[in-house]
Motif scaffolding. Structure first.
Motif, short mmCIF file in Angstrom:
data_model
loop_
_atom_site.label_atom_id
_atom_site.label_comp_id
_atom_site.label_asym_id
_atom_site.label_seq_id
_atom_site.Cartn_x
_atom_site.Cartn_y
_atom_site.Cartn_z
N ALA A 87 0.81 -1.22 0.00
CA ALA A 87 0.00 0.00 0.00
C ALA A 87 0.84 1.26 0.00
CB ALA A 87 -0.93 0.01 1.21
N SER A 88 2.16 1.14 0.05
CA SER A 88 3.02 2.33 0.13
C SER A 88 4.40 2.00 -0.41
CB SER A 88 3.14 2.79 1.59
OG SER A 88 3.85 1.82 2.35
N LYS A 89 5.19 3.04 -0.61
CA LYS A 89 6.55 2.82 -1.11
C LYS A 89 7.40 2.07 -0.09
CE LYS A 89 8.37 7.38 0.28
NZ LYS A 89 8.97 8.64 -0.22
N THR A 90 7.14 2.29 1.20
CA THR A 90 7.91 1.58 2.23
C THR A 90 7.65 0.09 2.17
OG1 THR A 90 7.84 3.51 3.68
CG2 THR A 90 8.34 1.39 4.70
N GLU A 91 6.39 -0.30 2.00
CA GLU A 91 6.08 -1.72 1.90
C GLU A 91 6.68 -2.32 0.63
OE1 GLU A 91 1.88 -1.85 4.46
OE2 GLU A 91 1.84 -2.22 2.30
N ILE A 92 6.63 -1.59 -0.46
CA ILE A 92 7.23 -2.07 -1.71
C ILE A 92 8.72 -2.32 -1.52
CG2 ILE A 92 7.86 -1.40 -4.06
CD1 ILE A 92 5.15 0.02 -4.25
N GLN A 93 9.41 -1.37 -0.89
CA GLN A 93 10.85 -1.51 -0.68
C GLN A 93 11.17 -2.71 0.21
OE1 GLN A 93 11.30 2.59 0.67
NE2 GLN A 93 12.75 2.98 -1.01
N LYS A 94 10.35 -2.93 1.25
CA LYS A 94 10.57 -4.09 2.12
C LYS A 94 10.52 -5.39 1.34
CE LYS A 94 8.83 -2.43 6.60
NZ LYS A 94 7.79 -2.61 7.64
N ILE A 95 9.56 -5.50 0.44
CA ILE A 95 9.40 -6.74 -0.32
C ILE A 95 10.51 -6.91 -1.35
CG2 ILE A 95 7.85 -8.03 -1.82
CD1 ILE A 95 7.00 -7.71 1.17
N LEU A 96 10.86 -5.84 -2.03
CA LEU A 96 11.93 -5.93 -3.03
C LEU A 96 13.27 -6.29 -2.38
CD1 LEU A 96 11.11 -2.94 -5.41
CD2 LEU A 96 10.72 -5.38 -5.81
#
Length: 540
Positions: A87-96
């Motif tokens: 839902a956010s850029k922080t969550e995207i970065q965590k997964i990547l």
């Protein structure tokens, strides 16, 4: 026997026959232990994914990171091949950062900050949702190459957390929004909906999937080629709930509106289903106030615990959860019970966990256990009044460990892979082995990963000889390790192993890991041994 591993970025304790309750009791007996803590069961999460794949074989889960973003949760789901709803850029970065490919992420927030859109474009995470015209213009400006999924509104009337009041375009208005996307030259690839978090009525999915089919047809009429259906979340995840009814209704609707072979990929965004029952919280009674009537008789008790609605129990306010404690220590049910309430530790009168329940008279220092506390708890907890968040103990049943080690192998993020060479790896393992009374499974795993040539010929044998083998699965694990020649010299055999029964001893005998003349079992109880299941056998 306590085994530990570093299978994940943090450590995890491997359980043989111990239960979660056993782990909690052991933890609470530690000197000075008064703080609240969670126990996370990795086996529960793995089992949930297995059940999902069995009952919803056409629907790929994209885990809702917002529900619980504990690192081990994300690591194990990444290893199991799930997708992720971010839902956010922080969550995207965590997964990547876990090494997950961009194709396994959906940016499922219909109203995104421009900076988050720009980062999604930079990181090449194209799949995302929208539900309004303003969002389309924003996407056109910052990420015109994005693959868009239109989110429609379909509400389950009994959802624990209704979402339609905030997100989703009404199906009747979707056509105009699709036309705007066409005018802007954007690419709409699918349709999404979310019936509401904690949905109690699975029949709503038939209506939702039927509506999605109509939007597919409207999109195709405008020249789009939609090929993705996102059925959102709403799936129950407590230990007493079942996926059966949901799976039955969803599968029927998919067969009716999107039959197999139609070219449409189906995904979902389960959150609480995956993690709710995997986390158990233990809290301590730190104070109490007894209320008496005019005659001096006890009428009710107010208990104060060391976690509350500003911490893990924020789920009561934000997620409308109904929580129920279990006493860690068994009590005589024949003793009188009193009307009781349970309160958090802060100075706010709002900090009430349970308003009314019947409990026996409990002393300060008593532990209360709260099951099904994995969804929307720690992820949104704060430290109001300076009370720290509970720490998380990660445990993994031994059979789950073997499953992961056997089927996932190097797909799992293992902390020991940080060692840059054989010398570092060996030094790390020897340090751990020397500093622990119990052999750790991560050390054994390291030996199989690092070059065996760097080890002394009997290093692994010395450690293995101290092990008590609990089950056949564990024997097979070590058999595979031994067959690989990891640190064994000479004839590659083992002596002085201890087994829990004759069957286990014979299993290893058949594998051929005893020196010649050492195939007989020896009972540790001596000549009086009756060869029972409790008998201990050795290979000496």
């Amino acid at each position: 026997m306590k085994l530990e591993c570093n299978f994940f970025a943090g450590s995890a304790r491997i359980l043989n026959e111990e239960t979660i309750t056993d782990v909690i009791k052991e933890k609470t007996r530690e000197f000075g232990q008064e703080d609240p803590f969670f126990v996370m069961d990795v086996g529960d999460i793995v089992q949930k994914i297995k059940v999902w794949k069995l009952k919803l074989p056409r629907v790929k889960p994209f885990y809702a990171v917002k529900c619980n973003d504990h690192p081990t949760v994300l690591e194990i789901l990444a290893a199991l091949g799930t997708g992720f709803d971010c839902a956010s850029k922080t969550e995207i970065q965590k997964i990547l950062e876990l090494g997950v490919d961009q194709s396994r992420i959906i940016f499922a927030n219909p109203c995104k900050p421009a900076s988050h859109l720009r980062l999604a474009a930079k990181l090449q995470v194209p799949l995302m949702t929208f539900d309004n015209e303003t969002e389309l213009h924003k996407i056109s400006a910052y990420y015109p190459e994005a693959k868009l999924v239109i989110r429609i509104r379909v509400d389950a009337p009994d959802a624990q957390c209704p979402l339609g009041m905030k997100f989703g375009v009404l199906p009747a208005d979707a056509g105009a929004l699709l036309a705007t996307a066409q005018t802007l030259g954007l690419n709409v690839v699918g349709v999404a909906f979310h019936v509401g978090s904690g949905c109690g009525d699975s029949t709503i999915y038939h209506e939702a999937i039927s509506s999605a089919k109509m939007i597919f047809e409207e999109a195709e009429a405008l020249g789009f080629s939609p090929h993705l259906l996102d059925i959102g979340g709403g799936f129950p995840g407590t230990s007493s709930s079942s996926l059966d009814e949901f799976a039955e209704n969803i599968n029927k609707a998919l067969d009716e509106f999107f039959p197999e072979g139609c070219g449409v990929e189906v995904i979902a965004e389960p959150g609480r289903y995956v993690v709710a029952s995997a986390f158990t919280l233990a809290t301590n009674i730190i104070a109490k106030r007894e209320v008496n009537d005019d005659a001096g008789s006890l009428t009710s008790v107010m208990y104060y615990i060391n976690d509350g609605v500003y911490g893990s129990f924020n789920c009561i306010l934000y997620d409308h959860q109904d929580v129920h404690p279990v006493m860690l220590q068994e009590r005589n049910n024949k003793k009188p019970h009193f009307t009781s309430s349970i309160w958090g530790p802060t100075c706010d009168g709002l900090d009430q966990v349970v308003s009314k329940m019947s409990l026996p008279r409990l002393p300060c220092g008593e532990w209360l256990v709260w099951p099904d506390m994995g969804a929307y708890t720690l992820v949104s907890a704060g430290t109001f009044n300076g009370f720290p968040l509970p720490k998380v103990m990660v445990v993994i049943p031994h059979h789950t460990w073997l499953y992961l080690e056997e089927h996932l192998g190097n797909n799992v993020s293992m902390s020991f892979l940080g060692a840059q060479n054989e010398e570092e790896c060996l030094a790390h393992d020897q340090h751990e082995a020397e500093g622990s009374a119990a052999l750790t499974v991560n050390a054994a795993s390291h030996y199989s990963t690092c070059a065996a040539k760097t080890l002394e010929p009997t290093t692994l044998e010395d450690y293995v000889s101290q092990l008590t083998f609990i089950d056949i699965g564990e024997i097979r694990y070590w058999a595979r390790l031994i067959q690989g020649g990891a640190g064994l010299g000479g004839d590659g055999t083992l002596e002085n192993m201890v087994f829990s029964n004759r069957e286990h001893h014979q299993a290893v005998s058949l594998l051929g890991f005893f020196p010649e003349g050492h195939g007989e079992h020896h009972c540790s109880a001596g000549p009086s041994c009756k060869d029972s299941e409790a008998t201990m056998y050795t290979s000496g």
